[in-house]
Write a protein that holds these residues in place. Sequence first.
Motif, short mmCIF file in Angstrom:
data_model
loop_
_atom_site.label_atom_id
_atom_site.label_comp_id
_atom_site.label_asym_id
_atom_site.label_seq_id
_atom_site.Cartn_x
_atom_site.Cartn_y
_atom_site.Cartn_z
N ASP A 158 0.80 -1.22 0.00
CA ASP A 158 0.00 0.00 0.00
C ASP A 158 0.84 1.27 0.00
N SER A 159 2.13 1.15 -0.27
CA SER A 159 2.95 2.34 -0.44
C SER A 159 2.59 3.00 -1.76
N LEU A 160 3.09 4.21 -1.96
CA LEU A 160 2.80 4.93 -3.20
C LEU A 160 3.33 4.14 -4.40
N LYS A 161 4.52 3.59 -4.27
CA LYS A 161 5.09 2.79 -5.36
C LYS A 161 4.28 1.52 -5.58
N GLY A 162 3.84 0.89 -4.50
CA GLY A 162 3.05 -0.32 -4.62
C GLY A 162 1.72 -0.06 -5.32
N LYS A 163 1.07 1.05 -4.95
CA LYS A 163 -0.20 1.40 -5.58
C LYS A 163 0.01 1.70 -7.07
N ARG A 164 1.12 2.40 -7.38
CA ARG A 164 1.41 2.71 -8.79
C ARG A 164 1.63 1.44 -9.59
N GLY A 224 -13.50 -3.39 -13.32
CA GLY A 224 -13.25 -4.38 -12.28
C GLY A 224 -12.07 -4.02 -11.40
N SER A 225 -11.23 -5.03 -11.10
CA SER A 225 -10.09 -4.82 -10.21
C SER A 225 -9.11 -3.81 -10.80
N ALA A 226 -9.02 -3.73 -12.14
CA ALA A 226 -8.13 -2.76 -12.76
C ALA A 226 -8.61 -1.34 -12.48
N ALA A 227 -9.92 -1.13 -12.53
CA ALA A 227 -10.48 0.20 -12.24
C ALA A 227 -10.29 0.56 -10.77
N VAL A 228 -10.44 -0.42 -9.89
CA VAL A 228 -10.26 -0.17 -8.45
C VAL A 228 -8.81 0.23 -8.17
N ALA A 229 -7.86 -0.49 -8.77
CA ALA A 229 -6.44 -0.18 -8.57
C ALA A 229 -6.09 1.19 -9.13
N LEU A 230 -6.66 1.53 -10.28
CA LEU A 230 -6.39 2.82 -10.89
C LEU A 230 -6.95 3.95 -10.04
N GLU A 231 -8.16 3.77 -9.53
CA GLU A 231 -8.77 4.77 -8.65
C GLU A 231 -7.94 4.96 -7.38
N ASP A 232 -7.45 3.85 -6.83
CA ASP A 232 -6.62 3.91 -5.63
C ASP A 232 -5.33 4.70 -5.89
N TRP A 233 -4.73 4.47 -7.05
CA TRP A 233 -3.51 5.17 -7.43
C TRP A 233 -3.76 6.66 -7.64
N LEU A 234 -4.84 6.99 -8.29
CA LEU A 234 -5.15 8.40 -8.54
C LEU A 234 -5.42 9.15 -7.25
N GLN A 235 -6.12 8.50 -6.32
CA GLN A 235 -6.41 9.14 -5.04
C GLN A 235 -5.13 9.35 -4.23
N GLY A 242 -1.58 15.44 -16.92
CA GLY A 242 -0.24 14.99 -17.27
C GLY A 242 -0.08 13.49 -17.28
N PRO A 243 1.17 13.00 -17.17
CA PRO A 243 1.44 11.57 -17.24
C PRO A 243 0.66 10.79 -16.19
N LEU A 244 0.11 9.66 -16.60
CA LEU A 244 -0.70 8.85 -15.70
C LEU A 244 0.16 8.04 -14.73
N PHE A 245 1.29 7.56 -15.21
CA PHE A 245 2.20 6.77 -14.37
C PHE A 245 3.54 7.49 -14.32
N ARG A 246 4.00 7.79 -13.09
CA ARG A 246 5.17 8.64 -12.92
C ARG A 246 6.22 8.00 -12.02
N ARG A 265 9.31 -1.68 -18.39
CA ARG A 265 9.89 -3.02 -18.48
C ARG A 265 10.53 -3.42 -17.16
N ASP A 266 11.29 -2.51 -16.56
CA ASP A 266 11.99 -2.82 -15.32
C ASP A 266 11.02 -3.09 -14.18
N ILE A 267 9.90 -2.39 -14.16
CA ILE A 267 8.89 -2.63 -13.12
C ILE A 267 8.33 -4.04 -13.24
N VAL A 268 8.01 -4.45 -14.47
CA VAL A 268 7.47 -5.79 -14.68
C VAL A 268 8.49 -6.85 -14.25
N LYS A 269 9.73 -6.69 -14.66
CA LYS A 269 10.76 -7.67 -14.33
C LYS A 269 11.03 -7.71 -12.82
#
Length: 344
Positions: A158-164, A224-235, A242-246, A265-269
Motif C-alpha cells: 500500500d505504499s505509493l510505489k506499490g499502488k502505482r 473491475g479490479s483494474a479500475a479499483v487499482a487505478l482509482e486507488d492510485w489516482l487518489q 499529465g502523465p498517468l504513471f510517474r 519493463r523494469d517494473i514488470v521484471k
Amino acid sequence: MAEEAAHDLMAEGDSDNTRLAYRAAMRYWAAWFGARYGQQMALPVAVPVVVQFIVDHAQRSTKAGLEHQLPPEIDQALVEAGFKGKLGAPALNTLMHRISVLSMAHHVSKQPNPCVDPAVKALLSKTRKAYAKRNALPHKQRALTKEPLEAVLQTCDDSLKGKRDRALLLFAWASGGRRRSEVSEAVFDNLHRGDEGAYLYTLASSKTNHNGKIRPEDVKPVVGSAAVALEDWLQASGISSGPLFRRILKNGKLGTDGLSGTAVRDIVKARCALAGVGEDFSAHSLRSGFVTEAGRQNMPLQETMAMTGHRSTDTVAGYFRTGAAQVSAVARMMDSGKQKSDKA
C-alpha cells in the motif's frame, strides 16, 4: 553513416522503443563493419558483406560442436565497446532483426538492397532450417497469464510505489495488453469515467494509429479490479493532469515526469522477480499474457483483437492458440474416454 541511417529509420518508426532498436542495430552494423574491414561502412553494403555478417553471427554444427565465424578478438572488442552484451553468437531473432534493419536502411535510402539478393535469402532460409533441425526455437518472452499475474500483484503493497505498480500492471494487462510505449505515454487527460466505477481510456497514439485520429476501437475499458487499482492510485498520487504513471523519487514523493518504456519493463521484471514467478518475463509478457489467457478462457478471437488492437490475425493467433491448446477438448479425448469408461 549509422547516425544518418538511424535518423531516416526514426521517421519510419512509431515508438521510442522501435527507434532505439533501429539505432542500436545500425550502430552494431557500423561497429562490426569497422572492426571486420578496417574502414567506415557506407550504403549500399555489398552482398558478400551481408553473407559474412550472417556466418559471423549464426551458429553452425561442426565436429567440434557449434561454432560461428566471428573472430574472437573482434567479438571481445565489440563487447568491451558496449556494442554486444556478451561474447558468442547472438540469438537467431537478433540476427534476423539486424538483417531486417539493414534492409530497411537501404529501402529508405533508395539504395540497391543486398538483403533481397538470392544468395542472401537462400542463406537465411537455410540458417533458419538449420536452427530448427537443432530444435533451437526462437526465444519468446513468457506470457504473463492470470495466475502468475495474480502472484505478481501480491507483491504490490500500500505504499505509493506499490499502488502505482498495481495500477500500472492491471491497466496494461486488463485493457488489452498495452505495449510499454502505450503505458509510458498514457496521460490523465485521455482517461474518462464510465459507469459504476469503470474507466475508459482513449489511445491517442499507438502502433496501429500513427496519425492520432480518434477511432471507436481506440477506446479501451478499464473495469473491475483494474479500475479499483487505478482509482486507488489516482487518489493516493493526486494526479489530475499529465502523465498517468510517474516516477517515485528517492524521498518517496511523486515525480512530475512520466515513466519511460524502459522503466515500465523494469517494473514488470522487478515485480516478477519479487513474486518468484521467473526471470524470463518482460513488458511484452503483459500483452502476450492477455492474449494467451483469452485463448485459455475461450474468448472470441475478434473480441480479443478489438481489445489488443491487432490488425493481423496471424500476429495474434499464435499466442491465442497456445492458450486455447491448453484447454483443448480434442487434446483430452483419451482422458475423456477413460472417465466415461470408469463411470460405466
